[in-house]
Design a protein around this motif. Structure first.
Motif, PDB file in Angstrom:
ATOM      1  N   GLY A 115       6.949  55.417 -24.554  1.00 19.72           N
ATOM      2  CA  GLY A 115       7.787  56.603 -24.667  1.00 19.72           C
ATOM      3  C   GLY A 115       7.824  57.034 -26.118  1.00 19.72           C
ATOM      4  N   SER A 116       8.797  57.872 -26.450  1.00 16.42           N
ATOM      5  CA  SER A 116       8.914  58.341 -27.828  1.00 16.42           C
ATOM      6  C   SER A 116      10.380  58.389 -28.234  1.00 16.42           C
ATOM      7  CB  SER A 116       8.311  59.743 -27.970  1.00 16.42           C
ATOM      8  OG  SER A 116       9.174  60.716 -27.402  1.00 16.42           O
ATOM      9  N   THR A 117      10.593  58.477 -29.522  1.00 15.91           N
ATOM     10  CA  THR A 117      11.931  58.779 -30.003  1.00 15.91           C
ATOM     11  C   THR A 117      12.197  60.262 -29.734  1.00 15.91           C
ATOM     12  OG1 THR A 117      10.997  59.134 -32.214  1.00 15.91           O
ATOM     13  CG2 THR A 117      12.003  56.972 -31.764  1.00 15.91           C
ATOM     14  N   VAL A 118      13.458  60.671 -29.828  1.00 15.08           N
ATOM     15  CA  VAL A 118      13.820  62.043 -29.494  1.00 15.08           C
ATOM     16  C   VAL A 118      14.648  62.679 -30.601  1.00 15.08           C
ATOM     17  CG1 VAL A 118      13.748  61.638 -27.007  1.00 15.08           C
ATOM     18  CG2 VAL A 118      15.889  61.281 -28.246  1.00 15.08           C
ATOM     19  N   LYS A 119      14.643  64.009 -30.605  1.00 13.09           N
ATOM     20  CA  LYS A 119      15.412  64.781 -31.580  1.00 13.09           C
ATOM     21  C   LYS A 119      16.053  65.949 -30.859  1.00 13.09           C
ATOM     22  CE  LYS A 119      14.883  67.519 -35.826  1.00 13.09           C
ATOM     23  NZ  LYS A 119      13.906  68.013 -36.846  1.00 13.09           N
ATOM     24  N   LEU A 120      17.347  66.163 -31.074  1.00 12.96           N
ATOM     25  CA  LEU A 120      18.043  67.274 -30.437  1.00 12.96           C
ATOM     26  C   LEU A 120      17.688  68.589 -31.115  1.00 12.96           C
ATOM     27  CD1 LEU A 120      21.638  65.849 -29.853  1.00 12.96           C
ATOM     28  CD2 LEU A 120      19.730  65.954 -28.247  1.00 12.96           C
ATOM     29  N   GLU A 121      17.640  69.649 -30.321  1.00 17.72           N
ATOM     30  CA  GLU A 121      17.255  70.964 -30.838  1.00 17.72           C
ATOM     31  C   GLU A 121      18.332  71.569 -31.731  1.00 17.72           C
ATOM     32  OE1 GLU A 121      17.056  73.949 -27.843  1.00 17.72           O
ATOM     33  OE2 GLU A 121      18.927  73.330 -26.900  1.00 17.72           O
ATOM     34  N   LEU A 129      24.249  61.506 -33.869  1.00 16.81           N
ATOM     35  CA  LEU A 129      24.565  60.091 -34.071  1.00 16.81           C
ATOM     36  C   LEU A 129      24.182  59.262 -32.840  1.00 16.81           C
ATOM     37  CD1 LEU A 129      28.044  60.298 -35.857  1.00 16.81           C
ATOM     38  CD2 LEU A 129      25.885  59.498 -36.848  1.00 16.81           C
ATOM     39  N   ILE A 130      24.522  59.795 -31.667  1.00 14.04           N
ATOM     40  CA  ILE A 130      24.179  59.091 -30.428  1.00 14.04           C
ATOM     41  C   ILE A 130      22.665  58.987 -30.282  1.00 14.04           C
ATOM     42  CG2 ILE A 130      24.261  59.228 -27.907  1.00 14.04           C
ATOM     43  CD1 ILE A 130      27.016  60.584 -28.227  1.00 14.04           C
ATOM     44  N   THR A 131      21.975  60.083 -30.582  1.00 12.58           N
ATOM     45  CA  THR A 131      20.516  60.093 -30.475  1.00 12.58           C
ATOM     46  C   THR A 131      19.881  59.114 -31.445  1.00 12.58           C
ATOM     47  OG1 THR A 131      20.549  62.416 -29.782  1.00 12.58           O
ATOM     48  CG2 THR A 131      18.466  61.556 -30.618  1.00 12.58           C
ATOM     49  N   SER A 132      20.395  59.048 -32.668  1.00 13.50           N
ATOM     50  CA  SER A 132      19.864  58.100 -33.650  1.00 13.50           C
ATOM     51  C   SER A 132      20.063  56.661 -33.187  1.00 13.50           C
ATOM     52  CB  SER A 132      20.546  58.303 -35.007  1.00 13.50           C
ATOM     53  OG  SER A 132      20.242  59.577 -35.533  1.00 13.50           O
ATOM     54  N   ASN A 135      17.560  55.970 -30.440  1.00 14.34           N
ATOM     55  CA  ASN A 135      16.204  55.784 -30.954  1.00 14.34           C
ATOM     56  C   ASN A 135      15.992  54.363 -31.485  1.00 14.34           C
ATOM     57  OD1 ASN A 135      15.315  58.366 -30.337  1.00 14.34           O
ATOM     58  ND2 ASN A 135      15.887  59.210 -32.329  1.00 14.34           N
ATOM     59  N   ILE A 136      17.005  53.840 -32.157  1.00 11.87           N
ATOM     60  CA  ILE A 136      16.910  52.466 -32.655  1.00 11.87           C
ATOM     61  C   ILE A 136      16.853  51.486 -31.489  1.00 11.87           C
ATOM     62  CG2 ILE A 136      18.139  50.654 -33.924  1.00 11.87           C
ATOM     63  CD1 ILE A 136      19.288  52.908 -35.707  1.00 11.87           C
ATOM     64  N   LEU A 137      17.756  51.672 -30.523  1.00 12.97           N
ATOM     65  CA  LEU A 137      17.788  50.793 -29.355  1.00 12.97           C
ATOM     66  C   LEU A 137      16.469  50.871 -28.579  1.00 12.97           C
ATOM     67  CD1 LEU A 137      19.518  48.921 -27.548  1.00 12.97           C
ATOM     68  CD2 LEU A 137      20.252  50.973 -26.303  1.00 12.97           C
ATOM     69  N   SER A 138      15.941  52.076 -28.432  1.00 12.44           N
ATOM     70  CA  SER A 138      14.699  52.285 -27.694  1.00 12.44           C
ATOM     71  C   SER A 138      13.544  51.506 -28.320  1.00 12.44           C
ATOM     72  CB  SER A 138      14.360  53.781 -27.659  1.00 12.44           C
ATOM     73  OG  SER A 138      13.105  54.024 -27.078  1.00 12.44           O
ATOM     74  N   ARG A 139      13.450  51.556 -29.628  1.00  8.70           N
ATOM     75  CA  ARG A 139      12.349  50.861 -30.307  1.00  8.70           C
ATOM     76  C   ARG A 139      12.505  49.346 -30.234  1.00  8.70           C
ATOM     77  NH1 ARG A 139      11.297  53.412 -36.104  1.00  8.70           N
ATOM     78  NH2 ARG A 139       9.553  51.963 -35.947  1.00  8.70           N
ATOM     79  N   ILE A 140      13.750  48.878 -30.227  1.00  8.32           N
ATOM     80  CA  ILE A 140      13.987  47.432 -30.158  1.00  8.32           C
ATOM     81  C   ILE A 140      13.740  46.901 -28.753  1.00  8.32           C
ATOM     82  CG2 ILE A 140      15.767  45.633 -30.307  1.00  8.32           C
ATOM     83  CD1 ILE A 140      17.028  47.270 -32.583  1.00  8.32           C
ATOM     84  N   LEU A 185       0.173  40.934 -17.934  1.00 14.25           N
ATOM     85  CA  LEU A 185      -1.198  41.397 -18.195  1.00 14.25           C
ATOM     86  C   LEU A 185      -1.623  41.242 -19.647  1.00 14.25           C
ATOM     87  CD1 LEU A 185      -1.151  44.719 -16.100  1.00 14.25           C
ATOM     88  CD2 LEU A 185      -2.075  42.490 -15.428  1.00 14.25           C
ATOM     89  N   GLY A 186      -0.701  40.811 -20.507  1.00 13.46           N
ATOM     90  CA  GLY A 186      -1.015  40.696 -21.923  1.00 13.46           C
ATOM     91  C   GLY A 186      -1.144  42.050 -22.607  1.00 13.46           C
ATOM     92  N   ARG A 187      -0.391  43.027 -22.100  1.00 14.82           N
ATOM     93  CA  ARG A 187      -0.414  44.387 -22.658  1.00 14.82           C
ATOM     94  C   ARG A 187       0.903  44.669 -23.379  1.00 14.82           C
ATOM     95  NH1 ARG A 187      -3.811  47.351 -19.116  1.00 14.82           N
ATOM     96  NH2 ARG A 187      -3.500  49.244 -20.372  1.00 14.82           N
ATOM     97  N   GLN A 188       1.072  45.892 -23.853  1.00 13.80           N
ATOM     98  CA  GLN A 188       2.237  46.242 -24.663  1.00 13.80           C
ATOM     99  C   GLN A 188       2.933  47.503 -24.143  1.00 13.80           C
ATOM    100  OE1 GLN A 188       0.667  46.827 -28.588  1.00 13.80           O
ATOM    101  NE2 GLN A 188       0.377  44.642 -28.996  1.00 13.80           N
ATOM    102  N   ILE A 189       4.224  47.595 -24.451  1.00 14.21           N
ATOM    103  CA  ILE A 189       4.994  48.824 -24.288  1.00 14.21           C
ATOM    104  C   ILE A 189       5.142  49.417 -25.692  1.00 14.21           C
ATOM    105  CG2 ILE A 189       7.150  49.872 -23.531  1.00 14.21           C
ATOM    106  CD1 ILE A 189       5.540  48.584 -21.264  1.00 14.21           C
ATOM    107  N   VAL A 190       4.814  50.691 -25.840  1.00 13.92           N
ATOM    108  CA  VAL A 190       4.798  51.320 -27.160  1.00 13.92           C
ATOM    109  C   VAL A 190       5.776  52.493 -27.204  1.00 13.92           C
ATOM    110  CG1 VAL A 190       3.393  52.567 -28.842  1.00 13.92           C
ATOM    111  CG2 VAL A 190       2.390  50.671 -27.530  1.00 13.92           C
ATOM    112  N   ILE A 191       6.669  52.477 -28.181  1.00 15.49           N
ATOM    113  CA  ILE A 191       7.553  53.615 -28.430  1.00 15.49           C
ATOM    114  C   ILE A 191       7.073  54.293 -29.706  1.00 15.49           C
ATOM    115  CG2 ILE A 191       9.919  54.412 -28.807  1.00 15.49           C
ATOM    116  CD1 ILE A 191       9.480  53.150 -26.054  1.00 15.49           C
TER     117      ILE A 191
END
Length: 241
Positions: A115-121, A129-132, A135-140, A185-191
């Motif tokens: 997935g990706s991090t997000v930014k509000l329009e 603040l919630i989005t930031s 984003n940290i939680l998502s990457r962790i 499978l020895g693969r990765q999840i990427v943010i």
């Protein structure tokens, strides 16, 4: 390589045209690599001109009669011909740089999903603040946001796609299962995080702080019941746009 971009849409006539235009422009990142792409919109029982506008924008349109975002994504994926699936919400616009980052993850051969991090329009302080924090939680945690997810098609099919029971948090459920499969499978999840997805901040002004607090409280106290109720998850399903 073919990429299928799936957009679930419920009463999105205000934003669908601009979102699809942005998605089609961003897909140039795939075409520059010689990859093919297709754009599929799943009309999730809309009562407005969402489907007609999507067709006018050149998207293939399918219909899901049960108003539930996980089912809408599954329906779109069911007709997709791509090797990889990208799910983008109808109120969000990816950039070509974001799609290029996804392509690099795919080309690595190590990535199974992501997935990706997000930014509000808009510049809502609390929303930012919630989005930031997300984003940290998502990457962790390697949890992708519901607004932008990508997945190898065979993996998506192997785990059975999105839950048909959940009206929210279906993306977290999906990625818990994808993380387990990736480990096997020895693969990765990427943010990917260099080029965040631009997404609408409309819930910040369409619903009051009390609405948000009530939903949060119910989710914390009665998680299993709340996430399985369309009525409780009204912010996603009442059609307010």
């Amino acid at each position: 390589m073919k990429i299928s971009i799936v957009v679930p849409a419920f009463n999105e006539e205000k934003l669908i045209s601009s979102s699809l235009q942005g998605i089609k422009a961003a897909a140039s990142a795939f075409h520059q690599l010689g990859w093919d792409s297709e754009l599929i919109v799943c009309d999730n029982n809309s009562t407005d001109d969402t489907a007609e506008l999507a067709r006018a924008a050149g998207a293939g349109v399918v219909f899901e009669p049960i108003n539930q975002i996980g089912r809408a994504r599954n329906r779109g994926a069911s007709v997709a011909a791509g090797d990889w699936l990208i799910f983008v919400d109808a109120d969000s616009i990816p950039s070509a740089e974001l799609f290029a980052a996804v392509a690099r993850a795919i080309q690595s051969g190590k990535c199974l999903a992501g997935g990706s991090t997000v930014k509000l329009e808009r510049g809502y302080v609390i929303g930012n603040l919630i989005t930031s924090g997300w984003n940290i939680l998502s990457r962790i945690t390697k949890w992708a946001p519901g607004s932008f997810m990508f997945c190898e098609r065979t993996a998506f099919e192997k785990i059975g796609g999105f839950s048909k029971e959940l009206f929210v948090t279906e993306e977290l459920d999906l990625f818990q299962r994808l993380k387990k499969l990736a480990k096997e499978l020895g693969r990765q999840i990427v943010i990917v995080h260099q080029h965040p997805l631009l997404t609408s901040a409309r819930k910040m002004h369409l619903y009051s702080p009390w609405d948000h607090l009530c939903l949060l409280g119910k989710t914390l106290v009665r998680t299993a019941k709340t996430v399985r109720s369309r009525e409780e998850c009204f912010m996603w399903y009442d059609g307010r746009r």
